[in-house]
Write an enzyme that holds these catalytic residues in place. Structure first.
Site, PDB file in Angstrom:
ATOM      1  N   GLY A 197       0.964  -1.018  -0.004  1.00  0.00           N
ATOM      2  CA  GLY A 197       0.127  -0.006  -0.046  1.00  0.00           C
ATOM      3  C   GLY A 197       0.923   1.244  -0.026  1.00  0.00           C
ATOM      4  O   GLY A 197       1.280   1.695  -0.885  1.00  0.00           O
ATOM      5  N   SER A 198       1.358   1.631   1.024  1.00  0.00           N
ATOM      6  CA  SER A 198       2.310   2.918   1.315  1.00  0.00           C
ATOM      7  C   SER A 198       3.514   2.303   1.083  1.00  0.00           C
ATOM      8  O   SER A 198       4.115   3.066   0.379  1.00  0.00           O
ATOM      9  CB  SER A 198       2.204   3.287   2.704  1.00  0.00           C
ATOM     10  OG  SER A 198       1.012   3.938   3.250  1.00  0.00           O
ATOM     11  N   ARG A 213     -31.493  23.827  19.181  1.00  0.00           N
ATOM     12  CA  ARG A 213     -31.635  22.838  20.349  1.00  0.00           C
ATOM     13  C   ARG A 213     -31.725  23.531  21.902  1.00  0.00           C
ATOM     14  O   ARG A 213     -30.749  23.930  22.049  1.00  0.00           O
ATOM     15  CB  ARG A 213     -30.707  21.673  20.146  1.00  0.00           C
ATOM     16  CG  ARG A 213     -30.570  20.732  21.350  1.00  0.00           C
ATOM     17  CD  ARG A 213     -31.488  19.710  21.338  1.00  0.00           C
ATOM     18  NE  ARG A 213     -31.422  18.723  22.280  1.00  0.00           N
ATOM     19  CZ  ARG A 213     -32.460  17.904  22.696  1.00  0.00           C
ATOM     20  NH1 ARG A 213     -33.767  17.883  21.930  1.00  0.00           N
ATOM     21  NH2 ARG A 213     -32.144  16.753  23.229  1.00  0.00           N
ATOM     22  N   GLU A 233      -4.507   7.417  -0.499  1.00  0.00           N
ATOM     23  CA  GLU A 233      -3.637   8.359  -1.283  1.00  0.00           C
ATOM     24  C   GLU A 233      -2.490   8.957  -0.526  1.00  0.00           C
ATOM     25  O   GLU A 233      -2.140  10.076  -0.610  1.00  0.00           O
ATOM     26  CB  GLU A 233      -4.256   9.552  -2.071  1.00  0.00           C
ATOM     27  CG  GLU A 233      -5.487   8.870  -2.970  1.00  0.00           C
ATOM     28  CD  GLU A 233      -5.807  10.033  -4.149  1.00  0.00           C
ATOM     29  OE1 GLU A 233      -4.808  10.739  -4.522  1.00  0.00           O
ATOM     30  OE2 GLU A 233      -6.957  10.181  -4.469  1.00  0.00           O
TER      31      GLU A 233
END
Length: 403
Positions: free
Chosen positions: A135-136, A291, A387
């Site tokens: 991945g990384s 609220r 990313e």
């Protein structure tokens, strides 16, 4: 080169308002349904195509905006609408950027239009880089591309994962190893045309957030693509590999194809995170104003008011970092201090923090699906992961500072 400015011009404001209307009127009413279904929202993509939002022309106009603010402005508004649906609409853009960053003019003209299709027959594209064990750590990539000299074809084998639109895409852009001895420098990007034998969808992931966006494995088994599907061409690749070998001897760093794509897209991801954060903040602000507890709106409680003040400040700061990086990229100014990574890092962390605070301000209501902040909080988690994780961004920034 456009001058850096914090003021959108009239054309940009019109585009922003147009996108905001689409996000408010089309995306938001459908967001909860498609989140539950965990399916690609084809009707919403088609509606975006009919309006010209999902099209090559629209993204080209924003991409070539001389101020650099077209893309981040568009991303913020769409992701303000809903992150999952927005990613289904813009996910093709990452594959398109991969071609724009590495392809020839002929490749850009041939393949990018096929990624989008048209309003009557919409298509999507996928950028395939991550792998189960890479991945990384892009240097650990195992997908191989071997050139068959006799047939003038590249043969691809491997498995990609976490691919947005993976397996359902008309066009896949695949990053593969062509020279294992060069590590991450020995990578190249390939177009896999529609209906190419050997490419199939693997596991489709059931995700914590952005569930309207299709994420899956892509399996490549003896996938043969013509030589002209190598982005940039073989002559350019051979020259780059030769230079990489020389520079490797001297210890000089060389960028690879996947990193060029991610570097160009990081400020855009930051803008996505800003959109999600802003959406959650606005829900929390409106809720705090209406609220009533102990006889007065909860915004009159300092504990709530100060949270909202911090949220607004962090969102504005994140947007400024994104805009600066986007302008620098368009102006051709190098990211000497890793400004692109800074924008993505800070905006993604702000999105996680702000959406969590929004849930807290709504209390028990924020924890239910009756209110959208629960979904926004789940969606925001992805920004610190895809990313380039926040840890990777910090590594990039720290290396830039150490030079």
């Amino acid at each position: 080169m456009g001058e850096f400015t914090l003021e959108l011009n009239e054309d940009q404001k019109q585009v922003r308002d147009w996108l905001h209307g689409f996000a408010a009127d089309v995306m938001r009413p459908a967001a909860a349904e498609w989140d539950e279904r965990e399916e690609t929202p084809w009707p919403i993509i088609q509606e975006a195509a009919k309006l010209g939002i999902y099209s090559l022309d629209f993204y080209a106009q924003q991409f070539f905006d001389p101020t650099g603010l077209g893309i981040p402005m568009a991303m913020e508004e769409l992701f303000w609408g809903d992150a999952g649906i927005a990613l289904s609409i813009v996910g093709t853009g990452l594959a398109a950027v991969g071609v724009l960053a590495n392809g020839t003019e002929e490749q850009i003209g041939t393949w990018v239009p096929q990624m989008y299709g048209d309003a009557n027959d919409v298509k999507v594209a996928a950028f395939c880089s991550s792998e189960p064990d890479a991945g990384s750590d892009v240097a650990s990539m195992r997908t191989r591309a071997v050139y068959d000299e006799a047939k003038g074809e590249w043969v691809l084998n491997g498995t990609k994962t976490w691919a947005t639109n993976g397996g359902i895409a008309n066009v896949h852009v695949v990053v593969a190893v062509v020279d294992p001895e060069l590590g991450s420098k020995g990578h190249a990007s390939f177009i896999v045309p529609p209906n190419t034998p050997g490419l199939s969808q693997g596991q489709k992931f059931q995700k914590h957030g952005i569930r309207a966006s299709h994420t899956a494995e892509v399996v490549l088994e003896d996938v043969r693509v013509p030589g002209h599907c190598l982005l940039g061409g073989k002559e350019k690749l051979d020259d780059r590999l030769a230079r990489a070998r020389e520079k490797a001897k001297s210890g000089e760093r060389v960028k690879n194809a996947a990193m060029a794509t991610f570097e160009a897209s990081r400020p855009a991801v930051g803008a996505m995170a800003v959109g999600t954060a802003r959406a959650a903040y606005e829900v929390a602000l409106d809720y705090a104003k209406t609220r009533v507890q102990f006889g007065r709106p909860i915004i009159e409680n300092q504990g709530v008011a100060f949270q909202l003040a911090d949220m607004a400040t962090q969102i504005d700061a994140a947007r400024l970092l994104v805009w600066r990086a986007s302008w620098m990229a368009t102006a051709g100014k190098p990211f000497t201090a890793a400004e692109g990574s800074m924008s993505k890092l800070y905006a993604s962390e702000v999105a996680k923090t702000v959406t969590a605070q929004a849930v807290q301000i709504l209390g028990g209501n924020g924890y239910t699906r009756e209110y959208p902040v629960e979904r926004m909080h789940r969606d925001a988690a992805i920004y610190t992961i895809f990313e380039g994780t926040s840890e990777i961004q910090r590594m990039v920034i720290s290396r830039a500072l150490a030079k």
